[in-house]
Write an enzyme that holds these catalytic residues in place. Structure first.
Site, PDB file in Angstrom:
ATOM      1  N   LYS A 110      -9.090  30.691  -0.366  1.00  0.00           N
ATOM      2  CA  LYS A 110      -8.353  29.539  -0.889  1.00  0.00           C
ATOM      3  C   LYS A 110      -9.362  28.521  -1.399  1.00  0.00           C
ATOM      4  CE  LYS A 110      -7.888  26.483   3.177  1.00  0.00           C
ATOM      5  NZ  LYS A 110      -8.516  27.185   4.266  1.00  0.00           N
ATOM      6  N   ASP A 144       0.858  -1.177   0.000  1.00  0.00           N
ATOM      7  CA  ASP A 144       0.000   0.000   0.000  1.00  0.00           C
ATOM      8  C   ASP A 144       0.900   1.235   0.000  1.00  0.00           C
ATOM      9  OD1 ASP A 144      -2.272   1.521   0.079  1.00  0.00           O
ATOM     10  OD2 ASP A 144      -2.574   1.334   2.235  1.00  0.00           O
TER      11      ASP A 144
END
Length: 674
Positions: free
Chosen positions: A442, A285
Site C-alpha cells: 500500500k 477550526d
C-alpha cells in the site's frame, strides 16, 4: 460614593464601596489568569538538547543555551529545542499540531531545497520547529532561530501585542491621536463587549440627567444655594441612579453561567456570556470541532467490483458503528464470500498493517475473537491513525488481521516498513496450506502506479479516479499485490524486486468525518443571520469538501462571491487591508492557515464592524483566541495556552455547543433588556 458619604448616607456609600472593591478584585483575577498564557508557552520549551560542538563532541545542553549555527541531533520521542534546518535524517516525522493544527505527523525530507519562501509552516518539509515532537526516525539539523524568533516565539509575540504592526500608522501625530481616542473610549467604558458598551452609555446618560436635574433644582432657587437646596439637589441627582442594577445584572449573569454549563460551555470571563449573543460571524477550526478529529476509511474502489462507502460513524474505532453501502444496498459479510476481489482488498489493508484494534472489558481481548461482546464495551487501538482506520475497515467484514492469521493459516516472511522517502509499505505472507507466497503493498498513488504491470492507459484511468477521490477531500492510498514465483522467493529481502511487477487491487480514501450534528448547527447559524467561516491548517481540497458537506459552502452562494469564498492562507495574507475591505464578503474557507492569518481575518471582521467568535485548540490558535471578541477553546483536546487565552471553554469540543452558547447569550441579552 463620595456624594453618599457627603450626605451621611453611610449604608449606600458602603454598598457602592463594596461593589467597587469587588469589581477591582475580579478584574485583577482575570488579568492574572490572562498572563498565565505566557507562562504556559514557556512551559512548552524543550529542557535539553543533544548538540555537536567542540570538534565533533556530542554534548547535552540546556535548550535555552542554543545559538544559531549549533548542530542538533533529533531522535524519536524528543522535543525539538529550536527551529532547525534539517540536512540529514532517516524517516523523520514530527508532530506539529501545536503550530498547524494538523492531527497527523508531518514527514520530513532533509535533502530537498525549497525555493518558495512564502510556503506555509506545514509545507516546509525540510524544517523542524521548536516544541514540536519527533514521532518517528532520527535526524540532524542546524539551528536557524531561537527564542522569540522561532515560529512558537512569533505566536507569543502575537499574544503579547494587542494590535498587529501593520495596523499602526507611521505618522506620529496620527498615532498620538489614535492613542488618545482609544484611551478616552477605554476610560469611558466604550470598548469591549456589547453589554459593557451599552451599560457605559447608559451610565453617561444617567450622569448627564443627574447633572441636569441638579441644575434645574438650583435654578428654581435662582442659584441661591443654601444647605437645604444643596442637599435637595444632590438627593434628586442621586435618586436617578439605579443602585440595584449591578446586583440584578450579577444575578442574571450567574444564572446564565449555570445554564451554559449544562450546554457544555464553561465561561471564564463573565462579560463574554452576553457578548456571545451578539455574534455575527463564527470562525471555526475544522479538525475536532466541525469534524470528529479522527481518521476513518470513507470510500473503497475496486475495479470489476464497484465502490463501497462508509457513513453514519461517530466512533472511529468501532467496526460495528455506521453502515457500509454499495450503491443503494447495504453491504455485509456475505459479499466477502462471493467476491475474491473484495477478499484480496481486505487481506491487503489488514495484513499490510502494524496497528491493533481491540475491545477492552474486564479482560482485554482481541477484537476478532470477541465479535459477540456487548456493544457497551470500549474500543481501543494502538498504532498509526491511518493504519488504524484501515484495520477497522477490514474488521467491518470480519477480516481483521488476527482473524486472517488464525483462519487462513498465514505466516509473515518479511516486512518492508513505511519510509517517508518512498511513501509505501509492503509485507510478504506465505499460505501454509497452498505454499503460495503473496506480496501486499500500500502507498501513495504516485509511487505505486509506476510499479504496476499494466498499460499506460489503465494507469491514466486509475490516476483519474485518484484525483476524483482527492477532490472529495479524501487521502487516497493505492493497493497492489503479486504472487511470487519459485524463482522470486529467495529474494524476499530485496525490496526493489518485491515491489515491482505488481497487480492493481483498488483504492481506499480516508478522511476526518464531520460530526453528525454539525450540519444542523451550521444551518441554525445561517437561519439566525450568522456566517460560519472555516479556518484550517488542512489542504484546500480537504477543507472545501468538508465545508460543502457541513453546509458552510452552499449551492445558492451568490456568483459574485464564488471566486473569493475559498482561499489559501498564502492568497489571503498577500491582500492589503484595502483589498480585503473591498471584497463583497470575506472568505468562507481559508486553508493552510497560520496564526497570523487567523488574526488578520479577525481584524478584517473588526474593520467591517462585525462581531466575531474564534474557536481553537492548539497553541497556534491562541493569538486569535485572545484577539477575538469572544474566544472559545476546546476543553478535551485543547492546550493550556489556548484555554488561558479564551473567554469560554467547550467541555465536549463540539461546534453545536457554540450554537447553544449563542442561543443562551441572546436569551440572556433579552432578559437584561426587559
Amino acid at each position: 460614593m463620595a456624594l453618599s458619604y457627603g450626605i451621611k448616607d453611610f449604608i449606600e456609600g458602603g454598598v457602592i464601596n463594596a461593589v467597587i472593591v469587588l469589581n477591582v478584585v475580579i478584574g485583577f483575577v482575570q488579568d492574572y489568569r490572562a498572563e498565565k498564557t505566557m507562562e504556559s508557552l514557556l512551559d512548552l520549551s524543550a529542557p535539553t538538547a543533544t548538540v555537536i560542538r567542540n570538534h565533533g563532541r556530542i554534548e547535552t545542553v540546556k535548550a535555552d543555551t542554543l545559538v544559531v549555527g549549533d548542530i542538533v541531533q533529533l531522535a524519536a520521542g524528543r522535543v525539538v529545542p529550536a527551529d532547525l534546518r534539517l540536512f540529514d535524517g532517516i524517516n523523520v516525522e514530527t508532530d506539529e499540531a501545536l503550530l498547524t493544527g494538523e492531527s497527523l505527523p508531518v514527514a520530513k525530507s532533509p535533502f530537498i531545497t525549497l525555493s518558495n519562501p512564502d510556503l506555509p509552516v506545514g509545507d516546509r518539509i525540510n524544517m523542524a520547529y521548536s516544541s514540536s515532537t519527533v514521532t518517528k526516525g532520527r535526524g540532524t539539523g542546524i539551528v536557524v532561530s531561537t527564542g522569540m524568533r522561532t515560529e512558537l516565539g512569533r505566536i507569543a509575540t502575537l499574544l503579547r501585542n494587542k494590535e498587529g504592526a501593520h495596523m499602526r500608522s507611521s505618522n506620529i501625530f496620527s498615532r498620538a491621536l489614535t492613542t488618545f481616542w482609544k484611551g478616552t473610549k477605554s476610560i469611558l467604558g466604550l470598548t469591549g463587549a456589547p453589554l459593557q458598551v451599552k451599560l457605559s452609555k447608559f451610565a453617561l446618560i444617567l450622569f448627564a440627567l443627574a447633572v441636569l436635574l441638579a441644575i434645574i433644582v438650583f435654578s428654581a432657587s435662582k442659584f441661591n444655594v443654601s444647605n437645604e437646596v444643596l442637599i435637595y439637589g444632590i438627593c434628586v441627582a442621586v435618586a436617578i441612579i439605579p443602585e440595584s442594577l449591578i446586583a440584578v445584572l450579577t444575578i442574571t449573569l450567574a444564572a446564565g453561567t449555570k445554564a451554559m454549563v449544562k450546554g457544555h460551555v464553561l465561561v471564564r470571563k463573565m462579560e463574554a456570556l452576553e457578548a456571545v449573543g451578539g455574534v455575527t460571524n463564527i470562525c471555526s477550526d475544522k479538525t475536532g470541532t466541525l469534524t470528529q478529529g479522527k481518521m476513518i476509511a470513507r470510500k473503497m474502489w475496486i475495479p470489476e467490483f464497484g465502490t463501497l462507502t462508509v457513513s453514519g460513524t461517530n466512533n472511529h474505532l468501532d467496526p460495528t458503528n455506521g453502515v457500509v453501502m454499495m450503491a443503494d444496498t447495504r453491504a455485509d459479510f456475505d459479499l466477502v464470500k462471493t467476491s475474491p476481489e473484495l477478499m484480496r482488498f481486505l487481506k491487503n489493508i489488514a495484513l499490510c498493517n502494524a496497528s491493533t484494534v481491540y475491545q477492552r472489558q474486564d479482560n482485554t481481548q482481541s477484537s476478532q475473537q470477541t465479535s459477540h461482546v456487548p456493544n457497551n464495551s470500549t474500543w481501543a487501538a494502538t498504532g498509526d491513525p491511518t493504519e488504524i482506520s484501515l484495520q477497522v475497515l477490514a474488521m467491518r467484514f470480519h477480516s481483521g488481521k488476527d482473524s486472517l492469521l488464525l483462519n487462513e493459516n498465514l505466516s509473515l516472511l518479511a516486512e518492508h516498513q513505511f519510509d517517508s522517502t518512498v511513501k509505501k509499505m509492503s509485507v510478504i505472507y506465505e499460505d501454509q496450506r497452498s505454499q503460495t507466497v503473496e506480496v501486499f503493498l500500500k502507498g501513495a498513488g504516485e509511487v505505486v502506479l509506476p510499479s504496476l504491470a499494466i498499460s499506460d492507459q489503465e494507469k491514466d484511468q486509475i490516476n483519474l479516479r485518484i484525483q476524483e477521490m482527492a477532490g472529495q477531500g479524501l487521502r487516497v492510498l493505492c493497493l497492489a499485490y503479486k504472487i511470487l514465483s519459485d524463482e522470486e522467493k529467495p529474494f524476499i529481502s530485496k525490496r526493489e524486486s518485491m515491489e515491482a511487477g505488481l497487480h492493481f487491487i483498488g483504492l481506499v480514501g480516508l478522511y476526518d468525518p464531520p460530526r453528525l450534528e454539525t450540519f444542523d448547527a451550521v444551518k441554525k447559524c445561517q437561519i439566525a443571520g450568522i456566517k460560519v467561516h472555516m479556518l484550517t491548517g488542512d489542504h484546500i481540497s480537504t477543507a472545501t469538501a468538508i465545508a460543502r458537506e457541513v453546509g458552510i459552502l452552499r449551492p445558492d452562494l451568490p456568483s459574485s462571491q464564488v471566486s473569493t469564498s475559498i482561499m489559501s492562507a498564502g492568497q489571503f495574507d498577500k491582500l492589503s487591508n484595502a483589498e480585503i475591505y473591498e471584497m463583497e464578503a470575506l472568505p468562507l474557507v481559508i486553508a493552510r492557515c497560520s496564526p497570523s492569518t487567523k488574526v488578520q481575518m479577525l481584524e478584517a471582521l473588526h474593520r467591517r464592524k462585525a462581531f466575531g467568535v474564534m474557536t481553537g485548540d492548539g497553541v497556534n490558535d491562541s493569538p486569535a483566541l485572545k484577539r477575538a471578541h469572544v474566544g472559545i477553546a476546546m476543553g478535551l483536546n485543547g492546550s493550556d495556552v489556548a484555554k488561558d487565552a479564551a473567554d469560554m471553554v467547550l467541555t465536549d469540543d463540539n461546534f453545536a455547543s457554540i450554537v447553544n452558547a449563542v442561543e443562551e447569550g441572546r436569551r440572556l441579552f433579552d432578559n437584561i433588556q426587559k
